[in-house]
Motif scaffolding. Structure first.
Motif, PDB file in Angstrom:
ATOM      1  N   MET A 162       0.343 -96.376 -56.233  1.00  9.30           N
ATOM      2  CA  MET A 162       0.832 -96.307 -57.604  1.00  9.30           C
ATOM      3  C   MET A 162       0.220 -95.096 -58.290  1.00  9.30           C
ATOM      4  N   LEU A 163       0.916 -94.607 -59.277  1.00  9.89           N
ATOM      5  CA  LEU A 163       0.430 -93.509 -60.102  1.00  9.89           C
ATOM      6  C   LEU A 163       0.092 -94.070 -61.470  1.00  9.89           C
ATOM      7  N   LEU A 164      -1.000 -93.615 -62.029  1.00  7.91           N
ATOM      8  CA  LEU A 164      -1.425 -94.050 -63.352  1.00  7.91           C
ATOM      9  C   LEU A 164      -1.575 -92.816 -64.228  1.00  7.91           C
ATOM     10  N   ARG A 165      -1.163 -92.935 -65.475  1.00 11.68           N
ATOM     11  CA  ARG A 165      -1.296 -91.838 -66.436  1.00 11.68           C
ATOM     12  C   ARG A 165      -2.048 -92.346 -67.653  1.00 11.68           C
ATOM     13  N   GLU A 166      -3.186 -91.708 -67.927  1.00  9.66           N
ATOM     14  CA  GLU A 166      -3.930 -92.053 -69.135  1.00  9.66           C
ATOM     15  C   GLU A 166      -3.071 -91.595 -70.308  1.00  9.66           C
ATOM     16  N   THR A 167      -2.735 -92.520 -71.203  1.00  9.35           N
ATOM     17  CA  THR A 167      -1.684 -92.242 -72.181  1.00  9.35           C
ATOM     18  C   THR A 167      -2.057 -91.229 -73.256  1.00  9.35           C
ATOM     19  N   LYS A 168      -3.321 -91.089 -73.585  1.00 10.56           N
ATOM     20  CA  LYS A 168      -3.711 -90.126 -74.634  1.00 10.56           C
ATOM     21  C   LYS A 168      -3.852 -88.706 -74.087  1.00 10.56           C
ATOM     22  N   GLY A 169      -4.579 -88.547 -72.988  1.00 14.78           N
ATOM     23  CA  GLY A 169      -4.846 -87.215 -72.453  1.00 14.78           C
ATOM     24  C   GLY A 169      -3.872 -86.754 -71.384  1.00 14.78           C
ATOM     25  N   GLY A 170      -3.151 -87.683 -70.762  1.00 17.63           N
ATOM     26  CA  GLY A 170      -2.165 -87.326 -69.754  1.00 17.63           C
ATOM     27  C   GLY A 170      -2.709 -87.146 -68.345  1.00 17.63           C
ATOM     28  N   ASP A 171      -3.996 -87.450 -68.110  1.00 22.31           N
ATOM     29  CA  ASP A 171      -4.563 -87.324 -66.763  1.00 22.31           C
ATOM     30  C   ASP A 171      -3.848 -88.265 -65.807  1.00 22.31           C
ATOM     31  N   ILE A 172      -3.592 -87.773 -64.585  1.00 18.08           N
ATOM     32  CA  ILE A 172      -2.861 -88.540 -63.577  1.00 18.08           C
ATOM     33  C   ILE A 172      -3.822 -88.981 -62.479  1.00 18.08           C
ATOM     34  N   PHE A 173      -3.662 -90.240 -62.077  1.00 16.72           N
ATOM     35  CA  PHE A 173      -4.491 -90.848 -61.044  1.00 16.72           C
ATOM     36  C   PHE A 173      -3.602 -91.538 -60.021  1.00 16.72           C
ATOM     37  N   ALA A 174      -4.142 -91.750 -58.832  1.00 10.07           N
ATOM     38  CA  ALA A 174      -3.454 -92.508 -57.784  1.00 10.07           C
ATOM     39  C   ALA A 174      -4.293 -93.736 -57.458  1.00 10.07           C
ATOM     40  N   LEU A 175      -3.608 -94.796 -57.080  1.00 11.57           N
ATOM     41  CA  LEU A 175      -4.270 -96.030 -56.680  1.00 11.57           C
ATOM     42  C   LEU A 175      -3.480 -96.623 -55.526  1.00 11.57           C
ATOM     43  N   SER A 176      -4.136 -96.784 -54.387  1.00 13.39           N
ATOM     44  CA  SER A 176      -3.487 -97.373 -53.213  1.00 13.39           C
ATOM     45  C   SER A 176      -3.919 -98.819 -53.071  1.00 13.39           C
ATOM     46  N   VAL A 177      -2.984 -99.653 -52.661  1.00 18.10           N
ATOM     47  CA  VAL A 177      -3.257-101.068 -52.444  1.00 18.10           C
ATOM     48  C   VAL A 177      -3.244-101.308 -50.944  1.00 18.10           C
ATOM     49  N   ASP A 178      -4.412-101.593 -50.390  1.00 14.97           N
ATOM     50  CA  ASP A 178      -4.515-101.849 -48.956  1.00 14.97           C
ATOM     51  C   ASP A 178      -3.722-103.088 -48.593  1.00 14.97           C
ATOM     52  N   GLY A 179      -2.970-102.992 -47.524  1.00 14.23           N
ATOM     53  CA  GLY A 179      -2.262-104.148 -47.005  1.00 14.23           C
ATOM     54  C   GLY A 179      -0.899-104.392 -47.610  1.00 14.23           C
ATOM     55  N   LEU A 180      -0.518-103.654 -48.629  1.00 18.33           N
ATOM     56  CA  LEU A 180       0.813-103.820 -49.213  1.00 18.33           C
ATOM     57  C   LEU A 180       1.586-102.521 -49.098  1.00 18.33           C
ATOM     58  N   VAL A 181       2.782-102.629 -48.582  1.00 21.73           N
ATOM     59  CA  VAL A 181       3.641-101.452 -48.506  1.00 21.73           C
ATOM     60  C   VAL A 181       4.546-101.404 -49.728  1.00 21.73           C
ATOM     61  N   GLN A 182       5.027-102.575 -50.146  1.00 18.90           N
ATOM     62  CA  GLN A 182       5.891-102.657 -51.319  1.00 18.90           C
ATOM     63  C   GLN A 182       5.145-103.353 -52.441  1.00 18.90           C
ATOM     64  N   VAL A 183       5.202-102.774 -53.614  1.00 20.50           N
ATOM     65  CA  VAL A 183       4.566-103.344 -54.785  1.00 20.50           C
ATOM     66  C   VAL A 183       5.644-103.508 -55.849  1.00 20.50           C
ATOM     67  N   ASP A 184       5.824-104.740 -56.332  1.00 20.39           N
ATOM     68  CA  ASP A 184       6.844-105.027 -57.334  1.00 20.39           C
ATOM     69  C   ASP A 184       6.186-105.096 -58.707  1.00 20.39           C
ATOM     70  N   LEU A 185       6.257-104.008 -59.448  1.00 11.99           N
ATOM     71  CA  LEU A 185       5.621-103.954 -60.757  1.00 11.99           C
ATOM     72  C   LEU A 185       6.369-104.751 -61.813  1.00 11.99           C
ATOM     73  N   SER A 186       7.541-105.273 -61.483  1.00 13.65           N
ATOM     74  CA  SER A 186       8.291-106.061 -62.457  1.00 13.65           C
ATOM     75  C   SER A 186       7.791-107.502 -62.534  1.00 13.65           C
ATOM     76  N   GLU A 187       6.923-107.893 -61.617  1.00  7.94           N
ATOM     77  CA  GLU A 187       6.415-109.265 -61.572  1.00  7.94           C
ATOM     78  C   GLU A 187       4.986-109.347 -62.122  1.00  7.94           C
ATOM     79  N   ASP A 188       4.786-110.221 -63.089  1.00  6.18           N
ATOM     80  CA  ASP A 188       3.437-110.412 -63.624  1.00  6.18           C
ATOM     81  C   ASP A 188       2.472-110.915 -62.555  1.00  6.18           C
ATOM     82  N   TYR A 189       2.963-111.720 -61.603  1.00  3.48           N
ATOM     83  CA  TYR A 189       2.098-112.193 -60.522  1.00  3.48           C
ATOM     84  C   TYR A 189       1.466-111.004 -59.789  1.00  3.48           C
TER      85      TYR A 189
END
Length: 168
Positions: free
Chosen positions: A89-116
């Motif tokens: 996943m990519l994360l953007r700090e909303t005030k400064g605009g810095d971009i970060f990456a975050l990998s989730v070990d063991g998951l190939v598909q991540v459904d960000l539409s689900e609160d779970y």
């Protein structure tokens, strides 16, 4: 009884989740998921209760469904999938605009539409330690700089391939 997890779309035991590092993580996550499940019907009709629950676990949703995380330092981060790297996943700090990456070990598909999914990945706050700033080399000066994007650019980017990140 196994819970159905939207992030990988098959029944699984929470204890077997790759992001649950130990029994304590698993027990904590079980309690959060159970609380969400018990209140899911209420949340369908009480948007304030749902918003309060999400806020308690460090995230909100914009009206269009996009996720915004709140760090322990009070910073907000927009989240989107990196379409070039499965499980990233990519994360953007909303005030400064810095971009970060975050990998989730063991998951190939991540459904960000689900609160779970959001609860499972982000509720423990470990994402703050594990996210990695995306940097680039300023060819003219030879300095390494943190990648920044405005909100529009961030929504339009499809991702960053590992090949592009390692080549000059």
């Amino acid at each position: 009884m196994p819970l159905v997890r939207a992030c990988i779309s098959i029944p699984i035991d929470i204890a077997a989740c790759p992001w649950a590092d130990d029994a304590q993580d698993s027990a904590r996550l079980d309690k959060i998921i159970e609380e969400y499940s018990v209140n899911e019907g209420k949340f369908a009709t009480d948007s304030k209760a749902l918003a309060a629950f999400r806020e308690r676990f460090g995230f909100t949703r914009l009206p269009d469904g996009r996720v915004v995380l709140k760090s322990s330092k009070g910073l907000s981060y927009s989240v989107r999938l990196d379409m070039e790297e499965p499980g990233t996943m990519l994360l953007r700090e909303t005030k400064g605009g810095d971009i970060f990456a975050l990998s989730v070990d063991g998951l190939v598909q991540v459904d960000l539409s689900e609160d779970y999914t959001i609860l499972a990945i982000f509720s423990d706050g470990e994402w703050e330690k594990e996210m990695t700033g995306i940097t680039f080399s300023d060819g003219a000066k030879g300095a390494t700089k943190q990648l920044k994007m405005d909100a529009g650019q961030f929504r339009m980017i499809t991702g960053f391939s590992k090949d592009a990140a390692t080549s000059e």
